[in-house]
Design a protein around this motif. Structure first.
Motif, PDB file in Angstrom:
ATOM      1  N   ARG A 280       0.880  -1.162   0.000  1.00 50.55           N
ATOM      2  CA  ARG A 280       0.000   0.000   0.000  1.00 50.55           C
ATOM      3  C   ARG A 280       0.916   1.210   0.000  1.00 50.55           C
ATOM      4  O   ARG A 280       1.545   1.508   1.012  1.00 50.55           O
ATOM      5  N   GLY A 281       1.018   1.872  -1.161  1.00 49.30           N
ATOM      6  CA  GLY A 281       2.023   2.906  -1.300  1.00 49.30           C
ATOM      7  C   GLY A 281       3.392   2.264  -1.304  1.00 49.30           C
ATOM      8  O   GLY A 281       3.655   1.315  -2.030  1.00 49.30           O
ATOM      9  N   GLU A 282       4.271   2.753  -0.444  1.00 46.52           N
ATOM     10  CA  GLU A 282       5.610   2.187  -0.336  1.00 46.52           C
ATOM     11  C   GLU A 282       5.718   1.168   0.798  1.00 46.52           C
ATOM     12  O   GLU A 282       6.755   0.541   0.979  1.00 46.52           O
ATOM     13  N   ALA A 283       4.652   1.024   1.582  1.00 43.20           N
ATOM     14  CA  ALA A 283       4.689   0.149   2.752  1.00 43.20           C
ATOM     15  C   ALA A 283       4.306  -1.279   2.372  1.00 43.20           C
ATOM     16  O   ALA A 283       3.475  -1.500   1.486  1.00 43.20           O
ATOM     17  N   LYS A 284       4.903  -2.251   3.074  1.00 44.42           N
ATOM     18  CA  LYS A 284       4.627  -3.662   2.830  1.00 44.42           C
ATOM     19  C   LYS A 284       3.848  -4.244   4.004  1.00 44.42           C
ATOM     20  O   LYS A 284       4.253  -4.112   5.158  1.00 44.42           O
ATOM     21  N   SER A 309       4.916   1.994  13.726  1.00 45.37           N
ATOM     22  CA  SER A 309       3.904   1.209  13.011  1.00 45.37           C
ATOM     23  C   SER A 309       4.442  -0.158  12.566  1.00 45.37           C
ATOM     24  O   SER A 309       3.662  -1.055  12.256  1.00 45.37           O
ATOM     25  N   ALA A 310       5.766  -0.332  12.513  1.00 42.06           N
ATOM     26  CA  ALA A 310       6.350  -1.616  12.109  1.00 42.06           C
ATOM     27  C   ALA A 310       5.914  -2.719  13.072  1.00 42.06           C
ATOM     28  O   ALA A 310       6.049  -2.595  14.282  1.00 42.06           O
ATOM     29  N   GLY A 311       5.370  -3.784  12.518  1.00 45.85           N
ATOM     30  CA  GLY A 311       4.878  -4.885  13.337  1.00 45.85           C
ATOM     31  C   GLY A 311       3.484  -4.659  13.880  1.00 45.85           C
ATOM     32  O   GLY A 311       2.934  -5.520  14.560  1.00 45.85           O
ATOM     33  N   GLY A 312       2.889  -3.490  13.572  1.00 43.03           N
ATOM     34  CA  GLY A 312       1.567  -3.167  14.098  1.00 43.03           C
ATOM     35  C   GLY A 312       0.438  -3.689  13.230  1.00 43.03           C
ATOM     36  O   GLY A 312       0.611  -4.018  12.055  1.00 43.03           O
ATOM     37  N   TRP A 313      -0.760  -3.760  13.829  1.00 41.77           N
ATOM     38  CA  TRP A 313      -1.971  -4.234  13.151  1.00 41.77           C
ATOM     39  C   TRP A 313      -2.830  -3.043  12.754  1.00 41.77           C
ATOM     40  O   TRP A 313      -2.919  -2.056  13.479  1.00 41.77           O
TER      41      TRP A 313
END
Length: 337
Positions: A280-284, A309-313
């Motif tokens: 989503r955009g540049e995020a995986k 936000s890394a590892g977040g739901w």
């Protein structure tokens, strides 16, 4: 050794983020473990063969000397006691619908004799937004699919006999959709044609067309019901190919026990299924279905990043944006080739 990892980040006292990885180390498995359920397809040289992990894929398949893009469900063929895996493709479109093909490498594409029944349902979380749509699956062993019924009802309407057709949809937002058309449906004493959109950004929408006013109307009483569809084609002795459609009605928000099956894991009564890696955009992210008790949601877990936000739901809000969602589970990843 197998190594699983996850990344998480936290903000320090001076506003900067500090990130770290956590690892799980375990002895390498001696056989392939694919979270169930497995579908037993038979045996070869005393070893059981299973098909597992259905996932929607568009792929080019070479038939009759020509490569054509096909809509498929990719399955993994595994063998008991072996680490070997193979990709098999269940075709969803065209006259080959219902067939399973595989790429044998130097010999090219070939049709198998394996048989499955796969019902699909396109779901759009936001009507009219094609990017919010995904495909849900129900996979059955051949001969073990849903039983036929003479009548179906949705939102108080008794449905007529269905057929699949392209329906013009004036003033809906798209000019036409492929739909399950229920001619002769009855609602509160009136007879009309009720349609269920199967494709496009309005998939999952019940509607009817007011030809006199030239407008498409959403039939909201049936919003609590949804349809899976299954297409199978068969060639006769004369060479003609005939196809049939079957439909399975479910609650739009399916109960946990009837969620589409595939890669599934249950942790303290919470069930996660059908994980798919998405950008989503540049995020995986990894998107997956989540159910616990009466809660059924599609969630995203962020695999990488440099902030908290890394590892977040996350869950998707009404505007299609991701917002944090509190789930007390961590996800570790490992890539296998």
């Amino acid at each position: 050794m197998d190594v699983y990892k996850r990344k998480y980040c936290s903000r320090g006292l001076y506003g900067k983020y500090r990130c770290r990885y956590c690892f799980i180390l375990s002895a390498a498995s001696k056989s392939v473990f694919l979270p169930g359920p497995n579908i037993l397809m038979g045996e070869e040289d005393g070893a059981k063969l299973y098909l597992n992990s259905p996932q929607y894929k568009k792929i080019g398949i070479k038939m009759d000397g020509k490569v054509s893009p096909r809509e498929t469900v990719r399955l993994i063929l595994s063998q008991s006691g072996s680490t070997n895996m193979g990709f098999f493709y269940y075709i969803l479109d065209g006259e080959e619908s219902g067939q399973i093909w595989f790429n044998s490498g130097s010999r090219g594409w070939a049709k198998t004799g394996l048989k499955l029944i796969i019902y699909t349902r396109r779901v759009c979380r936001k009507a009219g937004d094609n990017k919010s749509c995904s495909l849900k699956l129900k996979t059955y062993k051949n001969g073990a699919g849903p039983k036929s019924t003479s009548t179906m009802k949705a939102g108080g309407a008794t449905l007529g006999k269905p057929k699949v057709a392209i329906v013009k949809t004036p003033k809906l937002g798209v000019s036409r959709v492929r739909a399950a058309v229920f001619s002769g449906s009855k609602y509160q004493g009136d007879e009309f044609t009720l349609n269920y959109a199967m494709d496009g950004p309005y998939a999952g929408t019940w509607f009817y067309v007011n030809a006199h006013k030239g407008v498409t109307k959403i039939f909201t009483p049936a919003a609590g019901k949804a349809l899976y569809n299954y297409k199978a084609c068969k060639q006769s002795f004369s060479g003609n190919v005939g196809c049939k459609w079957c439909f399975l009605m479910v609650d739009t928000v399916e109960k946990a026990g009837s969620l589409p099956k595939g890669k599934t894991v249950t942790v303290t009564k919470a069930t996660f299924s059908l994980p798919v890696d998405v950008k989503r955009g540049e995020a995986k992210y990894t998107q997956m279905n989540y159910s616990k008790g009466k809660v059924n949601k599609t969630l995203w877990v962020k695999r990488k990043g440099k902030t908290a936000s890394a590892g977040g739901w996350f869950q998707e809000n009404a505007k299609g944006r991701l917002s944090p969602y509190d789930v007390s589970y961590d996800v570790y990843f490992m890539k296998i080739c």
